[in-house]
Design a protein around this motif. Sequence first.
Motif, short mmCIF file in Angstrom:
data_model
loop_
_atom_site.label_atom_id
_atom_site.label_comp_id
_atom_site.label_asym_id
_atom_site.label_seq_id
_atom_site.Cartn_x
_atom_site.Cartn_y
_atom_site.Cartn_z
N SER A 140 -51.14 -7.76 -5.28
CA SER A 140 -52.25 -8.55 -4.77
C SER A 140 -53.41 -8.45 -5.75
CB SER A 140 -52.69 -8.06 -3.38
OG SER A 140 -53.90 -8.70 -3.01
N TRP A 141 -53.55 -9.47 -6.59
CA TRP A 141 -54.66 -9.45 -7.54
C TRP A 141 -55.98 -9.74 -6.83
CZ3 TRP A 141 -52.09 -12.32 -12.28
CH2 TRP A 141 -51.10 -11.47 -12.81
N LEU A 142 -55.90 -10.30 -5.62
CA LEU A 142 -57.12 -10.49 -4.82
C LEU A 142 -57.70 -9.14 -4.45
CD1 LEU A 142 -58.84 -12.70 -3.38
CD2 LEU A 142 -57.45 -12.26 -1.35
N GLN A 143 -56.85 -8.16 -4.19
CA GLN A 143 -57.31 -6.82 -3.83
C GLN A 143 -58.12 -6.21 -4.96
OE1 GLN A 143 -54.15 -4.11 -2.89
NE2 GLN A 143 -55.52 -2.42 -2.40
N PHE A 178 -62.45 -17.59 5.90
CA PHE A 178 -62.57 -16.15 6.10
C PHE A 178 -62.99 -15.82 7.54
CE2 PHE A 178 -62.51 -16.00 1.46
CZ PHE A 178 -61.65 -14.93 1.27
N ILE A 179 -63.75 -16.71 8.16
CA ILE A 179 -64.09 -16.49 9.57
C ILE A 179 -62.82 -16.46 10.42
CG2 ILE A 179 -65.13 -17.58 11.61
CD1 ILE A 179 -67.16 -16.20 9.88
N PHE A 180 -61.87 -17.33 10.11
CA PHE A 180 -60.64 -17.42 10.89
C PHE A 180 -59.61 -16.33 10.52
CE2 PHE A 180 -62.17 -21.75 11.73
CZ PHE A 180 -61.98 -21.80 13.11
N GLN A 181 -59.98 -15.45 9.60
CA GLN A 181 -59.08 -14.35 9.27
C GLN A 181 -59.38 -13.09 10.09
OE1 GLN A 181 -56.50 -15.22 7.28
NE2 GLN A 181 -57.62 -17.17 7.39
N LEU A 235 -53.21 -11.72 3.08
CA LEU A 235 -54.44 -12.44 2.76
C LEU A 235 -54.33 -13.15 1.42
CD1 LEU A 235 -57.37 -13.10 3.53
CD2 LEU A 235 -58.07 -11.01 2.35
N THR A 236 -53.70 -12.51 0.45
CA THR A 236 -53.54 -13.13 -0.87
C THR A 236 -52.73 -14.41 -0.77
OG1 THR A 236 -53.69 -10.97 -1.95
CG2 THR A 236 -52.71 -12.77 -3.22
N LYS A 237 -51.66 -14.40 0.00
CA LYS A 237 -50.85 -15.61 0.17
C LYS A 237 -51.69 -16.73 0.80
CE LYS A 237 -46.50 -13.07 0.72
NZ LYS A 237 -45.45 -12.64 1.67
N PRO A 250 -61.91 -3.55 3.13
CA PRO A 250 -60.87 -2.52 3.11
C PRO A 250 -59.69 -2.91 4.00
CG PRO A 250 -62.75 -1.78 4.41
CD PRO A 250 -63.16 -3.06 3.76
N LEU A 251 -58.54 -3.15 3.39
CA LEU A 251 -57.34 -3.55 4.12
C LEU A 251 -56.16 -2.69 3.70
CD1 LEU A 251 -57.46 -7.47 3.86
CD2 LEU A 251 -57.80 -6.12 5.92
N GLN A 252 -55.18 -2.60 4.58
CA GLN A 252 -53.92 -1.95 4.23
C GLN A 252 -53.16 -2.83 3.23
OE1 GLN A 252 -52.16 -1.67 8.08
NE2 GLN A 252 -53.50 -0.02 8.78
N PRO A 253 -52.25 -2.26 2.44
CA PRO A 253 -51.51 -3.04 1.44
C PRO A 253 -50.84 -4.29 2.02
CG PRO A 253 -51.13 -0.71 1.09
CD PRO A 253 -51.92 -0.81 2.37
N GLU A 254 -50.23 -4.17 3.19
CA GLU A 254 -49.59 -5.33 3.80
C GLU A 254 -50.61 -6.43 4.10
OE1 GLU A 254 -46.89 -6.56 7.72
OE2 GLU A 254 -47.55 -4.48 7.44
N GLY A 255 -51.79 -6.00 4.57
CA GLY A 255 -52.85 -6.97 4.85
C GLY A 255 -53.30 -7.70 3.62
N TRP A 256 -53.41 -6.99 2.49
CA TRP A 256 -53.81 -7.63 1.24
C TRP A 256 -52.78 -8.67 0.79
CZ3 TRP A 256 -58.32 -8.23 -0.50
CH2 TRP A 256 -59.31 -7.25 -0.35
N MET A 257 -51.51 -8.35 0.96
CA MET A 257 -50.48 -9.32 0.56
C MET A 257 -50.55 -10.58 1.40
SD MET A 257 -49.06 -8.00 -2.07
CE MET A 257 -47.58 -8.99 -2.27
#
Length: 206
Positions: free
Chosen positions: A120-123, A183-186, A140-142, A131-138
Amino acid sequence: MEDRQINPLMKSALEYGPILGFFVAYLWLKDRVFTIGGTEYEGFIVVTALFIPIFLIAMALQWRLTGHLSKMQIVTAVLIVVFGGLSVWLNDERFFKMKPTLIYLLFGGALAVGLMRGQSWLQVVMEGLMPLQPEGWMILTKRVMLLFFALAAANEIIWRTMSTETWVYFKTFGLPLSVFAFFIFQGGLFKAHGIEEDEEETGDAS
């Protein structure tokens, strides 16, 4: 140079001031034609020519005050100079209108490359903000990758099928509000995969 915090209002003024200035100047000059060096330039081209140095000055001030510019800001600045410059040089507004398309395609493509590598280059860019868990970053990145591709497509459709004034409204308000709404809807994602402060402290202690 160390990164330094600045007043949030000052930061917002430096980031959004040039864009709002472009919008106001366009509304003021959109119906005027300027003859410079024997060549006629519509108001949009003149405003674009003024926007480029103002944007660069604002970016230089932000770097001077904070000691930091993100890679996204640098890429955006390069594309503004290149495509804004082409619009002014060739007296053709289409180049500047293409700029958001290319920016979102580049950022979306970069995220796609990272995802194909399982990263996740967004991370890397936003970890300190969310601050997100690795799964969350993946996840969100998608979603952000798809958002960028959707915004690129929307920009293409609007500038090719609608008036310049409609595109200016879309560029000034539509694009930023779309990202904000996204981002509000995330909220559900952040709730499900967010890292609590005590978890971060535990991880740091270990």
